[in-house]
Design a protein around this motif. Structure first.
Motif, PDB file in Angstrom:
ATOM      1  N   UNK A  83      38.764  59.754 -62.370  1.00 29.88           N
ATOM      2  CA  UNK A  83      38.377  61.150 -62.644  1.00 29.88           C
ATOM      3  C   UNK A  83      39.935  62.151 -62.978  1.00 29.88           C
ATOM      4  N   UNK A  84      39.820  63.076 -63.879  1.00 31.71           N
ATOM      5  CA  UNK A  84      40.946  63.747 -63.671  1.00 31.71           C
ATOM      6  C   UNK A  84      40.991  65.049 -62.822  1.00 31.71           C
ATOM      7  N   UNK A  85      39.988  65.160 -62.053  1.00 28.69           N
ATOM      8  CA  UNK A  85      39.886  66.126 -61.051  1.00 28.69           C
ATOM      9  C   UNK A  85      38.932  65.876 -60.018  1.00 28.69           C
ATOM     10  N   UNK A  86      39.190  66.466 -58.880  1.00 30.81           N
ATOM     11  CA  UNK A  86      38.209  66.216 -57.757  1.00 30.81           C
ATOM     12  C   UNK A  86      38.019  67.313 -56.867  1.00 30.81           C
ATOM     13  N   UNK A  87      37.011  67.561 -56.255  1.00 28.73           N
ATOM     14  CA  UNK A  87      36.884  68.507 -55.108  1.00 28.73           C
ATOM     15  C   UNK A  87      36.027  68.069 -53.995  1.00 28.73           C
ATOM     16  N   UNK A  88      35.757  69.053 -52.968  1.00 31.60           N
ATOM     17  CA  UNK A  88      34.893  69.090 -51.996  1.00 31.60           C
ATOM     18  C   UNK A  88      34.321  70.413 -51.917  1.00 31.60           C
ATOM     19  N   UNK A  89      32.766  70.516 -51.775  1.00 31.00           N
ATOM     20  CA  UNK A  89      32.100  71.617 -51.659  1.00 31.00           C
ATOM     21  C   UNK A  89      32.076  71.818 -50.017  1.00 31.00           C
ATOM     22  N   UNK A  90      31.451  72.844 -49.732  1.00 34.73           N
ATOM     23  CA  UNK A  90      31.368  73.291 -48.258  1.00 34.73           C
ATOM     24  C   UNK A  90      30.133  72.196 -47.582  1.00 34.73           C
ATOM     25  N   UNK A  91      29.406  71.649 -48.246  1.00 32.94           N
ATOM     26  CA  UNK A  91      28.552  70.463 -47.706  1.00 32.94           C
ATOM     27  C   UNK A  91      29.120  69.345 -47.787  1.00 32.94           C
ATOM     28  N   UNK A  92      30.428  69.270 -48.036  1.00 35.49           N
ATOM     29  CA  UNK A  92      31.180  67.918 -48.390  1.00 35.49           C
ATOM     30  C   UNK A  92      30.701  67.062 -49.311  1.00 35.49           C
ATOM     31  N   UNK A  93      30.051  67.632 -50.256  1.00 28.75           N
ATOM     32  CA  UNK A  93      29.669  66.849 -51.374  1.00 28.75           C
ATOM     33  C   UNK A  93      31.065  66.461 -52.253  1.00 28.75           C
ATOM     34  N   UNK A  94      31.375  65.378 -53.015  1.00 29.40           N
ATOM     35  CA  UNK A  94      32.563  64.910 -53.403  1.00 29.40           C
ATOM     36  C   UNK A  94      32.247  65.091 -55.036  1.00 29.40           C
TER      37      UNK A  94
ATOM     38  N   UNK B 111      49.277  53.790 -57.436  1.00 28.86           N
ATOM     39  CA  UNK B 111      49.103  54.784 -58.429  1.00 28.86           C
ATOM     40  C   UNK B 111      50.689  55.586 -58.286  1.00 28.86           C
ATOM     41  N   UNK B 112      51.186  55.625 -59.634  1.00 28.87           N
ATOM     42  CA  UNK B 112      52.649  56.240 -59.926  1.00 28.87           C
ATOM     43  C   UNK B 112      52.337  57.672 -60.291  1.00 28.87           C
ATOM     44  N   UNK B 113      51.292  58.304 -60.827  1.00 22.77           N
ATOM     45  CA  UNK B 113      51.071  59.761 -61.446  1.00 22.77           C
ATOM     46  C   UNK B 113      50.138  60.442 -60.213  1.00 22.77           C
TER      47      UNK B 113
ATOM     48  N   UNK C 263      53.049  58.945 -54.268  1.00 25.72           N
ATOM     49  CA  UNK C 263      53.012  60.095 -53.266  1.00 25.72           C
ATOM     50  C   UNK C 263      54.109  59.874 -51.957  1.00 25.72           C
ATOM     51  N   UNK C 264      54.649  61.017 -52.022  1.00 24.93           N
ATOM     52  CA  UNK C 264      55.826  60.868 -50.707  1.00 24.93           C
ATOM     53  C   UNK C 264      55.102  61.975 -49.757  1.00 24.93           C
ATOM     54  N   UNK C 265      55.779  62.080 -48.481  1.00 26.95           N
ATOM     55  CA  UNK C 265      55.439  62.675 -47.293  1.00 26.95           C
ATOM     56  C   UNK C 265      56.725  63.288 -46.606  1.00 26.95           C
ATOM     57  N   UNK C 266      56.757  64.672 -46.768  1.00 29.22           N
ATOM     58  CA  UNK C 266      57.961  65.255 -46.340  1.00 29.22           C
ATOM     59  C   UNK C 266      57.569  65.526 -44.685  1.00 29.22           C
ATOM     60  N   UNK C 267      58.473  65.206 -43.909  1.00 27.47           N
ATOM     61  CA  UNK C 267      57.986  65.390 -42.165  1.00 27.47           C
ATOM     62  C   UNK C 267      58.318  67.039 -41.812  1.00 27.47           C
ATOM     63  N   UNK C 268      57.704  67.447 -40.847  1.00 26.65           N
ATOM     64  CA  UNK C 268      58.177  68.890 -40.229  1.00 26.65           C
ATOM     65  C   UNK C 268      59.415  69.213 -40.357  1.00 26.65           C
ATOM     66  N   UNK C 269      60.281  68.264 -40.121  1.00 27.41           N
ATOM     67  CA  UNK C 269      61.623  68.678 -39.960  1.00 27.41           C
ATOM     68  C   UNK C 269      62.363  69.076 -41.272  1.00 27.41           C
ATOM     69  N   UNK C 270      61.656  68.951 -42.469  1.00 27.99           N
ATOM     70  CA  UNK C 270      61.986  69.459 -43.434  1.00 27.99           C
ATOM     71  C   UNK C 270      63.079  68.577 -44.451  1.00 27.99           C
ATOM     72  N   UNK C 271      63.376  67.241 -43.463  1.00 29.32           N
ATOM     73  CA  UNK C 271      64.387  66.174 -44.162  1.00 29.32           C
ATOM     74  C   UNK C 271      64.046  64.807 -44.358  1.00 29.32           C
TER      75      UNK C 271
ATOM     76  N   UNK D 278      44.309  62.107 -55.750  1.00 30.32           N
ATOM     77  CA  UNK D 278      43.820  61.768 -57.029  1.00 30.32           C
ATOM     78  C   UNK D 278      44.956  61.290 -57.944  1.00 30.32           C
ATOM     79  N   UNK D 279      45.116  60.014 -58.123  1.00 37.05           N
ATOM     80  CA  UNK D 279      46.529  59.289 -59.179  1.00 37.05           C
ATOM     81  C   UNK D 279      45.769  58.582 -60.397  1.00 37.05           C
ATOM     82  N   UNK D 280      46.658  58.199 -61.022  1.00 33.88           N
ATOM     83  CA  UNK D 280      46.508  57.491 -62.518  1.00 33.88           C
ATOM     84  C   UNK D 280      45.401  56.234 -62.069  1.00 33.88           C
ATOM     85  N   UNK D 281      45.471  55.801 -60.797  1.00 36.43           N
ATOM     86  CA  UNK D 281      44.645  54.670 -60.445  1.00 36.43           C
ATOM     87  C   UNK D 281      43.527  54.986 -59.780  1.00 36.43           C
ATOM     88  N   UNK D 282      43.051  56.252 -59.452  1.00 38.12           N
ATOM     89  CA  UNK D 282      41.904  56.538 -58.992  1.00 38.12           C
ATOM     90  C   UNK D 282      42.093  57.472 -57.653  1.00 38.12           C
ATOM     91  N   UNK D 283      41.181  57.647 -56.681  1.00 40.16           N
ATOM     92  CA  UNK D 283      40.988  58.349 -55.672  1.00 40.16           C
ATOM     93  C   UNK D 283      41.021  57.782 -54.141  1.00 40.16           C
TER      94      UNK D 283
END
Length: 490
Positions: free
Chosen positions: A110-121, A459-461, A441-449, A479-484
């Motif tokens: 999909x091009x966009x995803x979301x969760x509602x308060x009932x955790x429906x995707x 997925x790349x995008x 996807x990348x992860x920056x740790x709490x130390x900021x470096x 959500x990437x160009x390869x899915x969720x």
């Protein structure tokens, strides 16, 4: 989360009093017209300007006041950060640290995803809306709902669908795009729409109200989706009974918010359940089926020695909710931090640093570009320790700490293989997830470096990051160009 690896003219003044109308393309430069409206109705646009009059710059805004250094905790704020000791459960979805929902549940790409308060995707794919309910083995798709009941096109109700966000249990909001308004003969303001009985009224112009904007949809017992309402109810008294889509709350004649670019549901605190959307013009606040439109961190451009400034309000992609409930917004040139009051009707009351919904920070990245240059901001987040991060489609990720309410200390995050950023998301463990355009996807740790790629996500995008902290472990939808893919954290 637990997964580890140059300006033209006499001067530039940040606006204090907003005006109606921005130009045809970002950045936009329509000139302010006439006096602002009564503060009780906000002051985004002038009230009922003479349609045949020439553009009037009105009163120039006061010069920018550097003010004092703001409290990063946001004082006042939208309510305290929830006690981490509040009881939570794992929710209805699998607790795997990493799970590919496209494979496990047939979600697709999909091009966009979301969760509602009932955790429906909720899933958005062009003219299709999908719902994956807890216990379902695959989503149920419905086509042709609301603005998508006609094929997309310039002369249709929308040119495309854009984003989906969950609301209360069983409800979602679907955003659409529409072409920018064009000036009509006899009327100087590009976004002005004469109503029946007004000079220059035409049915064709009036029909522009219905294009783009936002649908509220509902899931039915069989999993299909129906239109609940194309949003039109707002808080301005002059709008009562006018079913004409989203437009300026304080003066219904101005049709400025036509393309929804981003959306975010408030997941905790005093304003839990509120929705914010960013558009081609500003940021709109929504409670249920009622909206207030809009705010933006605009500024005035003075050209060719003119004493009247032209309001700059480019497209706004960046949107985040701070840990304390403050609203983080960034358009192509500027960014700002707003403190929402408890009252929806006060959202659009622009009094800069004062009033019921003040800016506690509003500025631009002077370490990167001049104010008149586009920074292409696509995401804006604040980590729990208070550091702000902005992601640019062209210039990478920048960390910012305010020095005053209008200046900041800026530093570029080093170590990423690309400067092309599409999404950011801060998580409760202090990390920042960075979605790139081309390098995954990348992860920056709490130390900021400390920075590492999240290899488990294909997925790349990275198109979108959605964080759901109300379950334990928390959920990060990637959500990437390869899915969720869903990551479950602490």
């Amino acid at each position: 989360m637990g997964i580890r690896t140059g300006v033209v003219g006499a001067g530039l003044a940040v606006m204090a009093l907003l005006s109606g109308g921005c130009g045809d393309n970002a950045p936009t430069i329509d000139t302010q017209e006439g006096p602002t409206s009564d503060p009780s109705d906000g002051n985004e646009v002038p009230t009922l300007p003479p349609p045949g009059s020439s553009e009037d710059g009105g009163t120039p805004p006061p010069e920018e006041d550097g003010g004092t250094t703001p409290d990063d905790g946001g004082s006042p704020d939208a309510g305290p950060t929830p006690d981490p000791g509040e009881p939570q459960d794992a929710g209805p979805w699998p607790g795997d640290a990493v799970l590919d929902y496209s494979r496990s549940f047939g979600v697709g790409t999909p091009r966009s995803v979301g969760l509602d308060e009932g955790l429906n995707l909720w899933l958005l794919d062009g003219r299709r809306i999908g719902v994956l309910r807890p216990g379902d083995k695959e989503p149920t798709w419905t086509s042709g709902v609301g603005q998508a009941r006609q094929p997309f096109g310039v002369d249709s109700l929308a040119t495309d669908s854009t984003v989906i966000c969950g609301g209360e249990a069983g409800r979602a909001y679907v955003g659409y795009s529409a072409n920018e308004m064009k000036r009509m003969e006899g009327v100087e303001q590009r976004t002005y729409i004469p109503n029946p009985g007004d000079a220059y009224y035409t049915p064709e112009r009036f029909a522009e109200y219905q294009k783009g904007d936002l649908d509220a949809v509902r899931v039915q017992p069989d999993g299909t989706v129906v239109l609940e309402e194309h949003l039109w109810q707002t808080t301005g008294a002059s709008n009562a009974g006018r079913q004409i889509g989203i437009h300026n709350t304080n003066d219904f004649h101005y049709e400025e918010d036509r393309t929804v670019l981003n959306c975010a549901r408030v997941t905790r605190g005093r304003d839990r359940g509120d929705l914010y959307i960013t558009t081609n013009h500003g940021v709109t606040r929504i409670q249920g089926l009622t909206y207030n439109s809009h705010r933006h961190p605009g500024w005035y451009l003075y050209e060719n020695g003119s004493e009247w400034g032209s309001l700059q309000c480019p497209y706004m992609h960046g949107l985040g909710i701070a840990p304390n409930g403050n609203v983080l917004v960034a358009n192509e040139q500027m960014l700002g931090v707003l403190v929402p009051s408890a009252k929806l009707e006060e959202w659009d009351r622009e009094m800069t640093w004062e009033g019921p919904t003040p800016w506690v920070f509003k500025s631009f990245n002077d370490a990167l570009n001049g104010q008149a240059s586009d920074d292409y901001w696509r995401a804006f987040e604040q980590t729990p320790e208070g550091r702000y991060y902005l992601g640019s489609a062209e210039f990478g990720v920048w960390a910012m700490t305010p020095k005053s309410r209008s200046t900041g200390n800026w530093s570029k995050v080093a170590g990423l293989p690309t400067n092309r950023i599409l999404s950011l998301k801060a998580t409760d463990d202090g990390a920042l997830y960075i979605g790139t355009n081309g390098e995954g996807l990348w992860r920056l740790e709490p130390d900021g470096t400390t920075l590492a790629r999240v290899q488990q996500v294909s997925g790349q995008r990275v198109l979108q990051l959605v964080y759901e902290p109300t379950v334990t472990p928390s959920m990060l939808l990637v959500l990437t160009d390869q899915g969720l893919t869903v990551l479950r954290g602490p």
